[in-house]
Design a protein around this motif. Structure first.
Motif: not given
Length: 333
Positions: A290, A293, A298-300
């Motif tokens: 996680t 931003s 945002i889960r990347r």
């Protein structure tokens, strides 16, 4: 937001709100800013348990092995007898020298008796001085021959004593090539003694030689668990594209010399992106972190690498998916 009864638009809007709430950072969540960190690059090799010294116990004379007092695995002290080698020719030489000495001793007794009688006769003028000198010379010659034979006998006696093969130092018997009743030549190895303590000997590719220095910390993996050692010596001679190095390890099990042990060596440093192990989650066969931003979370998708331990905590290397400066959110416990 427009509500349309219990229709689809209301339900989609509700799920979006829940998703935002689930991803919004809580008051107790922690963040970690990603930055490249220098990590040690390790190489796994096998080291052999070796004794510091390997000294052969050699035969000093040729002959037959008539006694063998040790076997592989025995502990010996310096000067202890390992074997006995006998040469029957030396015994024959001693017998021959003893016989000659007895003969010379009898002749010397006669010569001394003649000299004593000559001393009495010369006082009365019965014999000349020349004859008396001849008697004295005969005694001197016989005494010289006896002294020479005695010295020769001492040499043979010393050769017989050298038939005892002695341990060159304290240690453990690694091998006994000779057997009872076998014929041994001078200089032949009767037993090999290992002493001076034990260590790990490594043979590394020469490309890693420049990255090794004495005093480096070495990680050793064994049946008793991981432990640390110290790189004690790096040998300057490279043979077959490999350089030898010795690692000192306290309490190394020395029951089996030549046993292989897995060793991890520091061969350099590199930059890596690390995140705490707890920041990773897995779903659908993919790994996620996680990232925070400016507006939301945002889960990347990331590709993790090996696990490292830093200050007692587990960290995971991220190969792709994160950039320096990203802020990773640690989920609540």
């Amino acid at each position: 937001m427009v509500e349309i009864g219990y229709g689809g638009l209301f339900m989609k809007s509700y799920l979006w709100v829940v998703l935002l709430i689930g991803l919004s950072p809580s008051l107790s969540a922690e963040t970690v800013q990603v930055a490249p960190i220098s990590v040690t690059e390790w190489k796994s090799v096998y080291g052999n348990v070796e004794t510091r010294n390997r000294v052969p116990a050699r035969a000093r004379i040729g002959g037959t092995v008539t006694k063998l007092d040790v076997a592989e695995g025995d502990t010996v002290s310096a000067g202890a007898r390992i074997a006995v080698i006998e040469d029957v020719k030396l015994t024959f030489q001693i017998d021959a020298l003893d016989a000659r000495l007895e003969s010379l001793a009898a002749r010397l007794a006669t010569a001394r008796s003649d000299l004593t009688r000559g001393e009495q006769l010369i006082e009365r003028g019965v014999i000349t001085n020349r004859r008396f000198e001849e008697l004295q010379t005969a005694v001197d010659v016989l005494e010289g021959e006896i002294s020479s034979l005695e010295s020769e006998r001492s040499v043979v006696e010393q050769q017989i004593k050298e038939g005892d093969v002695l341990a060159p130092g304290d240690g453990i018997v690694l091998s006994v090539p000779a057997s009872l009743g076998s014929v041994s030549a001078p200089g032949e190895v009767i037993a090999e003694i290992g002493g001076g303590g034990t260590f790990l000997r490594l043979a590394l590719p020469e490309r890693h030689a420049r990255n090794l220095s004495e005093g480096d910390r070495i990680e050793i993996e064994g049946a008793e668990g991981a432990r640390n050692g110290t790189l004690a010596k790096v040998y300057p001679l490279i043979e077959g594209g490999r350089v030898q190095a010795d690692v000192e390890v306290d309490g190394l099990d020395a029951r089996f010399i030549g046993r292989r042990v897995l060793v991890r060596l520091p061969v350099g440093e590199r930059k890596a992106i690390l995140v705490p192990e707890s920041t990773l989650s897995r779903n659908g066969g993919l790994d996620f972190v996680t990232v925070q931003s400016e507006d939301d979370l945002i889960r990347r998708v990331v590709v993790p690498g090996e696990t490292l331990t830093r200050d007692g905590a587990k960290w995971r290397e991220i190969l792709t998916g994160l950039e320096p400066g990203d802020v990773v959110v640690t989920p609540d416990e």
